[in-house]
Scaffold this motif. Structure first.
Motif, PDB file in Angstrom:
ATOM      1  N   TYR A   1       7.836   1.370   0.958  1.00  0.00           N
ATOM      2  CA  TYR A   1       6.377   1.238   0.830  1.00  0.00           C
ATOM      3  C   TYR A   1       5.829   0.249   1.845  1.00  0.00           C
ATOM      4  CZ  TYR A   1       7.996  -2.689  -2.086  1.00  0.00           C
ATOM      5  OH  TYR A   1       8.656  -3.806  -2.552  1.00  0.00           O
ATOM      6  N   GLN A   2       4.582   0.447   2.212  1.00  0.00           N
ATOM      7  CA  GLN A   2       3.879  -0.469   3.103  1.00  0.00           C
ATOM      8  C   GLN A   2       3.789  -1.812   2.394  1.00  0.00           C
ATOM      9  OE1 GLN A   2       1.880   0.500   6.476  1.00  0.00           O
ATOM     10  NE2 GLN A   2       4.000   1.119   6.166  1.00  0.00           N
ATOM     11  N   HIS A   3       4.276  -2.851   3.046  1.00  0.00           N
ATOM     12  CA  HIS A   3       4.444  -4.136   2.358  1.00  0.00           C
ATOM     13  C   HIS A   3       4.185  -5.282   3.317  1.00  0.00           C
ATOM     14  CE1 HIS A   3       5.962  -6.963  -0.487  1.00  0.00           C
ATOM     15  NE2 HIS A   3       7.163  -7.111   0.030  1.00  0.00           N
TER      16      HIS A   3
ATOM     17  N   ASN B   1      -7.706   1.928  -3.560  1.00  0.00           N
ATOM     18  CA  ASN B   1      -8.717   2.529  -2.693  1.00  0.00           C
ATOM     19  C   ASN B   1      -9.062   1.483  -1.643  1.00  0.00           C
ATOM     20  OD1 ASN B   1     -11.384   3.316  -1.720  1.00  0.00           O
ATOM     21  ND2 ASN B   1     -11.453   4.723  -3.463  1.00  0.00           N
ATOM     22  N   TRP B   2      -9.127   1.892  -0.383  1.00  0.00           N
ATOM     23  CA  TRP B   2      -9.387   0.915   0.682  1.00  0.00           C
ATOM     24  C   TRP B   2     -10.734   0.209   0.512  1.00  0.00           C
ATOM     25  CZ3 TRP B   2      -5.789  -1.410   2.997  1.00  0.00           C
ATOM     26  CH2 TRP B   2      -4.624  -0.776   3.404  1.00  0.00           C
ATOM     27  N   GLN B   3     -11.622   0.764  -0.332  1.00  0.00           N
ATOM     28  CA  GLN B   3     -12.902   0.080  -0.563  1.00  0.00           C
ATOM     29  C   GLN B   3     -12.717  -1.315  -1.155  1.00  0.00           C
ATOM     30  OE1 GLN B   3     -15.084   2.739  -3.164  1.00  0.00           O
ATOM     31  NE2 GLN B   3     -16.379   3.408  -1.490  1.00  0.00           N
TER      32      GLN B   3
ATOM     33  N   ASN C   1       0.841  -1.200   0.000  1.00  0.00           N
ATOM     34  CA  ASN C   1       0.000   0.000   0.000  1.00  0.00           C
ATOM     35  C   ASN C   1       0.875   1.250   0.000  1.00  0.00           C
ATOM     36  OD1 ASN C   1      -0.278  -1.277   2.817  1.00  0.00           O
ATOM     37  ND2 ASN C   1      -1.156   0.679   3.313  1.00  0.00           N
ATOM     38  N   ASN C   2       0.675   2.169   0.882  1.00  0.00           N
ATOM     39  CA  ASN C   2       1.238   3.532   0.740  1.00  0.00           C
ATOM     40  C   ASN C   2       2.725   3.604   0.384  1.00  0.00           C
ATOM     41  OD1 ASN C   2      -1.126   3.636   2.155  1.00  0.00           O
ATOM     42  ND2 ASN C   2      -0.208   4.406   4.021  1.00  0.00           N
ATOM     43  N   PRO C   3       3.088   4.628  -0.411  1.00  0.00           N
ATOM     44  CA  PRO C   3       4.510   4.964  -0.520  1.00  0.00           C
ATOM     45  C   PRO C   3       4.984   5.552   0.804  1.00  0.00           C
ATOM     46  CG  PRO C   3       3.192   6.624  -1.641  1.00  0.00           C
ATOM     47  CD  PRO C   3       2.241   5.567  -1.168  1.00  0.00           C
TER      48      PRO C   3
ATOM     49  N   PHE D   1      -3.117   7.966  15.439  1.00  0.00           N
ATOM     50  CA  PHE D   1      -1.993   8.830  15.804  1.00  0.00           C
ATOM     51  C   PHE D   1      -0.800   8.355  14.975  1.00  0.00           C
ATOM     52  CE2 PHE D   1       1.386   9.997  18.991  1.00  0.00           C
ATOM     53  CZ  PHE D   1       1.028  11.312  19.215  1.00  0.00           C
ATOM     54  N   ARG D   2      -0.753   8.801  13.691  1.00  0.00           N
ATOM     55  CA  ARG D   2       0.219   8.113  12.836  1.00  0.00           C
ATOM     56  C   ARG D   2       0.679   8.925  11.613  1.00  0.00           C
ATOM     57  NH1 ARG D   2      -4.642   5.149  12.295  1.00  0.00           N
ATOM     58  NH2 ARG D   2      -5.663   5.401  10.278  1.00  0.00           N
ATOM     59  N   ASP D   3       1.568   8.280  10.865  1.00  0.00           N
ATOM     60  CA  ASP D   3       2.054   8.697   9.541  1.00  0.00           C
ATOM     61  C   ASP D   3       2.864   9.994   9.577  1.00  0.00           C
ATOM     62  OD1 ASP D   3       0.472   6.529   8.898  1.00  0.00           O
ATOM     63  OD2 ASP D   3      -1.176   7.711   8.068  1.00  0.00           O
ATOM     64  N   PRO D   4       3.935  10.044  10.386  1.00  0.00           N
ATOM     65  CA  PRO D   4       4.730  11.277  10.499  1.00  0.00           C
ATOM     66  C   PRO D   4       5.454  11.623   9.194  1.00  0.00           C
ATOM     67  CG  PRO D   4       5.880   9.433  11.539  1.00  0.00           C
ATOM     68  CD  PRO D   4       4.510   8.935  11.167  1.00  0.00           C
TER      69      PRO D   4
ATOM     70  N   TRP E   1      -8.333  11.078   9.119  1.00  0.00           N
ATOM     71  CA  TRP E   1      -7.244  11.766   8.410  1.00  0.00           C
ATOM     72  C   TRP E   1      -5.970  10.919   8.525  1.00  0.00           C
ATOM     73  CZ3 TRP E   1      -6.996  17.836   8.601  1.00  0.00           C
ATOM     74  CH2 TRP E   1      -8.205  18.345   8.101  1.00  0.00           C
ATOM     75  N   GLU E   2      -5.255  10.828   7.384  1.00  0.00           N
ATOM     76  CA  GLU E   2      -4.056   9.994   7.347  1.00  0.00           C
ATOM     77  C   GLU E   2      -2.996  10.655   6.460  1.00  0.00           C
ATOM     78  OE1 GLU E   2      -5.689   5.479   7.777  1.00  0.00           O
ATOM     79  OE2 GLU E   2      -5.869   6.278   5.762  1.00  0.00           O
ATOM     80  N   CYS E   3      -1.784  10.178   6.584  1.00  0.00           N
ATOM     81  CA  CYS E   3      -0.683  10.481   5.648  1.00  0.00           C
ATOM     82  C   CYS E   3      -0.572  11.943   5.220  1.00  0.00           C
ATOM     83  CB  CYS E   3      -0.821   9.612   4.398  1.00  0.00           C
ATOM     84  SG  CYS E   3      -0.779   7.860   4.756  1.00  0.00           S
TER      85      CYS E   3
HETATM   86  C1  FRU Z   1      -3.251   4.642   4.928  1.00  0.00           C
HETATM   87  C2  FRU Z   1      -2.823   3.813   6.121  1.00  0.00           C
HETATM   88  C3  FRU Z   1      -1.921   4.619   7.012  1.00  0.00           C
HETATM   89  C4  FRU Z   1      -1.115   3.584   7.721  1.00  0.00           C
HETATM   90  C5  FRU Z   1      -1.033   2.477   6.712  1.00  0.00           C
HETATM   91  C6  FRU Z   1      -1.161   1.091   7.245  1.00  0.00           C
HETATM   92  O1  FRU Z   1      -3.456   3.924   3.768  1.00  0.00           O
HETATM   93  O2  FRU Z   1      -3.958   3.363   6.809  1.00  0.00           O
HETATM   94  O3  FRU Z   1      -2.605   5.499   7.861  1.00  0.00           O
HETATM   95  O4  FRU Z   1       0.138   4.061   8.055  1.00  0.00           O
HETATM   96  O5  FRU Z   1      -2.049   2.694   5.765  1.00  0.00           O
HETATM   97  O6  FRU Z   1      -0.767   0.154   6.276  1.00  0.00           O
END
Ligand code: FRU
Length: 509
Positions: A61-63, A309-311, A45-47, A175-178, A227-229
């Protein structure tokens, strides 16, 4: 034994033949984009941690390397000299006793403020969220904290800081994604952190101790999801520095599910003040999420988003891997219709794999015009540009011989661009996936210009010099090798089609 009836037998043989030669929907590599970043296998997922250092662009990346669905998060890693051609690297960060490795950023600590540097080696420092699944299960509130890791070999290997976490949780579930940047005027690090329904800014002299500065956005922008990232960075426009704050939100995007909004304003090292309270979206399409920019690229700001998309991210019908990134996009500011907008354009480095442009000048369209011969041999991946002095209803139609079609076009009455994936292939994996998606046309300028970046299973629309954006994925049962334009009546000045080479050495054309 009853004799086998010959016509039935022949039909059975025909059936077997069709099975063998038909579309290979069970090909484990079917739908793999060829010039977009994808993980070697399994879940992405996310870069994260995007940083430019010593001539190399790093992408983490999230892996989850054990499955094609989301799970214990690691940081996958890849490097590139141009953000286009990538080389996969070993996993950089593994989950540990503090939890999974969620999103975060990497900075080049040139002044060795962290003290991690040894023998003059500049440390790369990763600031990321530790997400403790045990705490989450136990219904605690404080299971997300911020931690550090550093690299003294230019990103090859990483060491977690023994003093983790560096920012404890005050009892807030999200509480995340600094995202951390160096604020030169105040000679300090600034962190933007997603905290439930707002962004909290912190500052630090050394990346290890953090002081809360301010909060932003509790009642501003879109709030139909968490809210994220976030990402905070300056952009110059007409000699003045403006600050842009990106905030991803899920759900609550303009076409459902995940999307990224942004604010333009000022930042004084402590507080972000927006210059408008309108909700604006980086990309109106459903498939551009959690995007942030590379750090240490000077005035240039280059954005990369997760093309899903998380959907339905966990459900899309790919087999060996899940998800791709968008093409990297250069961000700039525009002032139009009385407001500041973000412009996104594919980075110019993309041109190094784009070749062989073909042109269709002066098209008078009334009905359906077949333009397939221009793209037939391109394998469903190309860059198409279109310019027109007039703007009327029209749709660019990508299709295959199975009758599946993906439409990208403009609806004059509603003044929206659209991507219609109602009949674009596989759709049963998620109710509501196959629909028409829209984006307002921000600009009123003519001529209208569009760039479509098409890569097997994704389309990215950059309209009006990058002011209106839409990104959408789709899963055709056969490559979309046909192309046409459909309109009740429009004169188009020029359409061009260019070949795009694959970026992976073993899959090179
Ligand atoms: C957004 C997210 C972030 C989190 C990550 C978890 O897509 O939910 O908030 O860091 O993915 O994989």
């Amino acid at each position: 034994m009853k004799k086998l009836h010959i016509p039935y037998f022949m039909m059975f043989c025909l059936f077997l033949l069709v099975q063998a030669c038909g579309p290979k929907t069970d090909d484990p590599e079917a739908h793999r984009p060829q010039f977009h970043f994808t993980p070697p296998s399994k879940w992405m997922n996310n870069p994260n941690g995007m940083v430019f250092h010593k001539g190399v662009y790093h992408l983490f990346y999230q892996h989850y390397p054990d499955s094609t669905v989301w799970g214990p998060m690691h940081w996958g890693h890849a490097v590139s000299k141009d953000m286009i051609r990538w080389e996969h690297k070993p996993i950089a960060l593994f989950p540990d006793s503090l939890g999974y490795i969620f999103s975060g950023s990497v900075v080049v600590d040139v002044n060795n403020t962290s003290g991690f540097g040894k023998n003059g080696q500049v440390p790369l420092v990763a600031i990321f969220t530790h997400h403790d699944p045990k705490g989450e299960k136990a219904k605690k509130l404080d299971y997300q904290v911020q931690s550090l890791a550093y690299s003294l070999d230019d990103g090859e290997t990483w060491t977690k800081y023994p003093g983790n976490p560096v920012l404890k949780n005050p009892g807030i579930i999200d509480f995340r994604d600094p995202k951390v940047m160096w604020f030169e005027k105040g000679k300090k690090w600034v962190m933007a952190l997603a905290v439930k329904d707002r962004i909290t800014f912190y500052s630090s002299p050394d990346l290890k101790t953090w002081k809360k500065e301010s909060e932003f956005g509790e009642k501003l922008g879109a709030h139909d999801g968490v809210w994220e990232c976030p990402d905070l960075f300056p952009l110059e426009f007409e000699g003045k520095t403006h600050w842009v704050l990106l905030v991803s939100i899920n759900p609550g995007g303009p076409n459902g599910g995940s999307a990224t909004q942004y604010f333009v304003g000022d930042f004084d090292g402590s507080t972000f003040t927006p210059n408008s309270i309108d909700t604006k979206w980086v990309d109106w399409g459903p498939d551009n999420y959690a995007g942030v920019t590379w750090s240490n690229t000077g005035k240039r700001k280059i954005f990369l988003g997760w093309m899903s998309n998380w959907q339905y991210a966990n459900l899309v019908p790919t087999i060996n891997w899940r998800s791709a990134m968008t093409v990297p996009r250069e961000l700039s500011l525009a002032h139009t219709e009385g407001a500041y907008y973000l412009r996104s354009q594919p980075i110019e480095e993309l041109n190094s794999i784009v070749s062989d442009p073909r042109e269709s000048p002066e098209l008078k369209i009334a009905g359906d015009m077949d333009l397939s011969e221009n793209v037939k041999d391109l394998g469903g991946k190309y860059v198409l540009t279109l310019s027109s002095k007039e703007i009327q209803d029209f749709a660019i139609v990508l299709s295959n011989d199975l009758g599946e079609e993906l439409l990208v076009g403009y609806d004059k009455e509603a003044n929206v661009y659209f991507i219609d994936r109602t009949r674009a292939g596989k759709k049963d994996f998620k109710k509501g996936f196959a629909k028409r998606l829209t984006s307002p046309r921000v600009s009123t300028d003519l001529p209208v210009d569009l760039t479509l970046v098409v890569d097997v299973a994704s389309v990215e629309l950059f309209a009006d010099k990058g002011l209106s954006l839409m990104t959408g994925i789709f899963f055709p049962n056969e490559t979309m090798e046909n192309l046409g334009i459909r309109s009740p009546g429009i004169n188009i000045d020029m359409v061009t089609y260019s070949k795009v080479a694959g970026i992976w050495p073993k899959r090179e054309d």
